[in-house]
Design an enzyme around this catalytic site. Structure first.
Site, PDB file in Angstrom:
ATOM      1  N   LEU A  61      -5.532  -9.606  -8.918  1.00 21.98           N
ATOM      2  CA  LEU A  61      -5.410 -10.983  -9.391  1.00 21.98           C
ATOM      3  C   LEU A  61      -3.936 -11.285  -9.667  1.00 21.98           C
ATOM      4  O   LEU A  61      -3.476 -11.182 -10.803  1.00 21.98           O
ATOM      5  CB  LEU A  61      -6.254 -11.136 -10.657  1.00 21.98           C
ATOM      6  CG  LEU A  61      -6.859 -12.508 -10.917  1.00 21.98           C
ATOM      7  CD1 LEU A  61      -7.944 -12.390 -11.967  1.00 21.98           C
ATOM      8  CD2 LEU A  61      -5.822 -13.519 -11.335  1.00 21.98           C
ATOM      9  N   GLU A  63      -0.941 -13.853  -7.922  1.00 19.41           N
ATOM     10  CA  GLU A  63      -0.561 -14.793  -6.861  1.00 19.41           C
ATOM     11  C   GLU A  63       0.788 -14.454  -6.234  1.00 19.41           C
ATOM     12  O   GLU A  63       0.950 -14.550  -5.024  1.00 19.41           O
ATOM     13  CB  GLU A  63      -0.563 -16.228  -7.378  1.00 19.41           C
ATOM     14  CG  GLU A  63      -1.955 -16.828  -7.586  1.00 19.41           C
ATOM     15  CD  GLU A  63      -2.603 -16.410  -8.891  1.00 19.41           C
ATOM     16  OE1 GLU A  63      -1.934 -15.761  -9.715  1.00 19.41           O
ATOM     17  OE2 GLU A  63      -3.801 -16.717  -9.082  1.00 19.41           O
ATOM     18  N   PHE A  89      -2.801 -22.782  -9.321  1.00 18.10           N
ATOM     19  CA  PHE A  89      -2.441 -21.369  -9.459  1.00 18.10           C
ATOM     20  C   PHE A  89      -1.435 -20.914  -8.413  1.00 18.10           C
ATOM     21  O   PHE A  89      -1.156 -19.728  -8.277  1.00 18.10           O
ATOM     22  CB  PHE A  89      -3.694 -20.490  -9.422  1.00 18.10           C
ATOM     23  CG  PHE A  89      -4.696 -20.884 -10.467  1.00 18.10           C
ATOM     24  CD1 PHE A  89      -4.278 -21.127 -11.770  1.00 18.10           C
ATOM     25  CD2 PHE A  89      -6.041 -21.037 -10.159  1.00 18.10           C
ATOM     26  CE1 PHE A  89      -5.190 -21.510 -12.757  1.00 18.10           C
ATOM     27  CE2 PHE A  89      -6.953 -21.423 -11.133  1.00 18.10           C
ATOM     28  CZ  PHE A  89      -6.531 -21.662 -12.430  1.00 18.10           C
ATOM     29  N   HIS A 132      -6.924 -27.228 -11.731  1.00 20.44           N
ATOM     30  CA  HIS A 132      -7.842 -27.088 -10.596  1.00 20.44           C
ATOM     31  C   HIS A 132      -7.842 -28.333  -9.698  1.00 20.44           C
ATOM     32  O   HIS A 132      -8.731 -28.488  -8.873  1.00 20.44           O
ATOM     33  CB  HIS A 132      -9.271 -26.825 -11.083  1.00 20.44           C
ATOM     34  CG  HIS A 132      -9.492 -25.444 -11.602  1.00 20.44           C
ATOM     35  ND1 HIS A 132      -8.947 -25.001 -12.784  1.00 20.44           N
ATOM     36  CD2 HIS A 132     -10.187 -24.391 -11.096  1.00 20.44           C
ATOM     37  CE1 HIS A 132      -9.322 -23.739 -12.996  1.00 20.44           C
ATOM     38  NE2 HIS A 132     -10.064 -23.354 -11.983  1.00 20.44           N
TER      39      HIS A 132
END
Lengths: 331, 374
Positions: A61, A63, A89, A132
């Site tokens: 996890l 990026e 993200f 999001h």
């Protein structure tokens, strides 16, 4: 079996990924949860079972790690397709994208190619929580060395994905997540237009609405609604944000003499301003009104309970068209 | 935690069961080559510093004091192992056959980089700290991919490893963490080579880490070794042992090479403002080149004639380098336009064409003036 199939956009992207994985051993997928789960939007569903854990790689996890290792794999000759789970993200990877991925080819005087594709589910109207629903396209378009495209239909999603993967340049595909379930015909044999060109989706004579990604269906609906006012609206799907096909947009604007540019991202410092300036440079004398922008506000993306007031809709687009008609030249 | 040391500052070699045998295997010529590369780099470094003082380089990042750490480590690798350097790996670059003028291209600001990474298996310098540690991890993932599928057949992939260089300052960067997570989780064939030179510009290592940096490895589940970076033999032995284990498929390893940057961080800073003379003197007493030379001398592995020959060679390197650096041709901005993308990009092409027309306009004006009546 016909090469033309009806499918939702998400499945069109899956098909494109599958076809590229099959076509070229060097193509790899990497991202969080893209393996057994098939991605949070199930876009990579079944691909790990089909191609193995080493070609469809569940990443830690991280990026920056996803993009940074994709760069390293690309340097070695692979064609990684990195999935960032959500638009908001992408920022932990922003440094790797802008200072490394975008510049590697140039800083090595063309000796190192980094054909990394970044899939970025983006945009609002999915009722989600913060981070999001963002639209960071201007940040990436402003960075030389990156290509940025946004499909608006399953057909485009299929071919843009394939064209992005085979491109030797880094490409960011902004996948309009609210359109993942939009169905349409996909012709998997005949390539759609060049991923890096705009397309006139609907001919008109009185004004042009130019937009991309999630707002294309909104613009088409606005054009349809405008018929009631006897206005003929042309709709241009911009498709490629970098390079920008300003020629096609300006040609349409010169023809209809009025241009409204719409996107979900905030208008301040956004692509709309760039497009307005470019169209003014090319077609100022042909325009009957200034280029008008419809977009988000200069605020963080609001809580989803207010996103209906933040996001451009048919009415906001028609209001801009009305405003365009309210200008009188030479007065 | 005491670093592994074989050669004491007074030039005496200690017995060491684990690491001694690696040194015993080196031929006289190999031993002398270690010295030669260290001496050459030191001369190059001095010359580059003076070129910068004379305004011929935009910047220089000296590696003065770190010669043993770098030469010892790279000598332990195969030439097929890819190195991802920071911007201070001058001795490693020289060792890999990169010419001084190629090395100095960046610093003369004629180009962003001066060599082809594939030719030397040595990537271009990275100025954004630690970004390259992730590229190194990606490269290592590519090696694994090659080994599993043969999708890019390379004869050398069989036991190839990757070296990711970082300084003590860079260990504070998040990318190092992510890189080590990837390396550990996928058991990548990677060697992290931390040169702890004690200072991140003006900030001491203790601000990056309260414990020895080598301990970081354990947190990610792999082995780290702390070595005296001013001891070229220990640096060589440790890197040889660890790289052999990585080649054998034992996953990533880490070296913390404890050394000292005797010069400035770059020619832009003034170390007298942030560190004491006493500290510098202490480390001058641990000088890696003097230490090694005294051992070579005492064992008879190298004689006076050899040292004189290296001195002469260094002198030649310096004068040749001065000429070749001054002769570096700046990149044409048209070339920059052409390398932003691999494939045509409308906006770049339009701007390139615009600049050409714009500059041609000045050329016409000049012609008109010259041709006009006076």
């Amino acid at each position: 079996m016909s090469a033309i199939k009806e499918m939702p956009m998400a499945k069109a992207i899956t098909a494109a990924l599958r076809d590229e994985l099959a076509a070229d051993q060097r193509t790899l997928l990497i991202g969080e949860d893209i393996g057994a789960l098939g991605g949070v939007f199930r876009v990579t569903d079944g691909l790990q079972a089909e191609f193995g854990t080493h070609r469809v790689i569940d990443s830690p996890l991280a990026e920056s790690g996803i993009i940074g290792t994709s760069i390293g794999m690309a340097m070695r000759g692979y064609r990684p397709v990195a999935e960032i789970q959500f638009d908001g993200f992408v920022f932990p990877a922003f440094n790797q994208i802008t200072s490394q991925l975008a510049k590697m080819h140039s800083r090595t005087d063309g000796k190192v190619k980094v054909p990394v594709t970044i899939r970025l589910p983006y945009g609002g109207h999915v009722g989600s929580v913060e981070h999001h629903s963002e639209s960071p396209e201007a940040l990436f378009a402003h960075t030389a060395g990156l290509r940025v495209v946004a499909p608006s239909s399953p057909q485009d999603a299929y071919w843009m994905t394939r064209q992005a993967i085979v491109s030797d340049d880094p490409v960011i595909i902004l996948e309009p997540k609210r359109r993942y379930w939009l169905k349409g015909k996909v012709d998997t044999e005949n390539p759609a237009p060049d991923a890096f060109r705009a397309q006139v989706l609907r001919e008109g004579t009185d004004a042009t609405i130019a937009t991309y990604g999630p707002l294309v269906p909104v613009a088409l609906a606005a054009a349809e609604a405008a018929r009631a006012d006897q206005r003929s609206i042309e709709v241009v799907d911009i498709r490629s944000i970098s390079p920008l096909d300003d020629e096609t947009i300006a040609r349409s604007a010169a023809k209809t003499q009025r241009l409204v540019v719409a996107h979900e991202a905030p208008t301040f410092g956004g692509m709309g301003g760039e497009i307005a300036a470019r169209v003014a440079e090319r077609a100022h004398h042909r325009l009957l009104a200034p280029v008008l922008r419809v977009g988000g506000f200069h605020m963080p993306y609001p809580p989803a309970s207010q996103e209906h007031r933040y996001l451009p809709d048919i009415d906001r687009m028609l209001e801009a068209v009305d405003r365009s008609f309210s200008y009188q030249r030479g007065v | 935690m005491q670093p592994i040391q074989l050669l004491a500052p007074d030039g005496k070699l200690a017995e060491n069961e684990v690491y001694g045998p690696y040194i015993a295997k080196l031929s006289g010529e190999e031993l002398r080559e270690l010295y030669r590369y260290m001496a050459m780099e030191r001369r190059l470094d001095a010359e580059a510093t003076s070129l910068q003082r004379q305004g011929q380089l935009a910047l220089w990042a000296p590696a003065l004091g770190q010669e043993a750490a770098q030469v010892g480590t790279i000598a332990a690798l195969k030439s097929s192992d890819m190195v991802f350097p920071t911007y201070r790996e001058h001795a490693m670059a020289l060792y890999r056959g990169i010419a001084p003028e190629e090395l100095l291209t960046t610093f003369r600001a004629t180009r962003h980089s001066g060599w082809d990474p594939r030719q030397h298996n040595f990537q271009v310098y990275t100025l954004v700290l630690a970004a390259q540690t992730l590229h190194a991890a990606g490269w290592a993932m590519g090696i694994q991919q090659d080994q599993r599928t043969g999708s890019i057949p390379r004869d050398r992939a069989e036991d190839e490893i990757v070296v990711a260089c970082i300084g003590d300052g860079a260990t504070s960067q998040g990318d190092v963490h992510e890189s080590m997570v990837f390396a550990s989780s996928y058991e990548l064939p990677m060697l992290y080579f931390i040169q702890n030179n004690h200072w991140a510009i003006s900030v001491p290592t203790r601000t990056q880490s309260r414990g020895p940096l080598v301990n970081r490895a354990q947190g990610y589940g792999f082995e780290g070794v702390r070595v005296d970076g001013n001891d070229v033999l220990a640096s060589y032995a440790v890197a040889t042992k660890l790289s052999a284990e990585i080649r054998a498929g034992k996953g990533p390893k880490l070296i913390e090479s404890v050394t000292y940057r005797m010069g400035a961080h770059t020619t832009a800073d003034d170390p007298t403002k942030y560190r004491s003379n006493e500290e510098l003197e202490l480390w001058e007493g641990r000088d890696p080149i003097r230490r090694y030379r005294s051992w070579l001398d005492s064992t008879g592995e190298a004689d006076q004639a050899y040292f004189e020959q290296v001195d002469a060679e260094s002198k030649d390197l310096a004068s040749d380098m001065r000429k070749s650096v001054l002769a570096l041709e700046p990149i044409d901005i048209e070339r920059v336009f052409d390398t932003v993308y691999s494939e045509p990009h409308r906006q770049v092409e339009a701007e390139k064409a615009w600049l050409k027309d714009y500059e041609a306009g000045f050329a016409e004006e000049t012609t008109t003036e010259a041709g006009g009546t006076r």
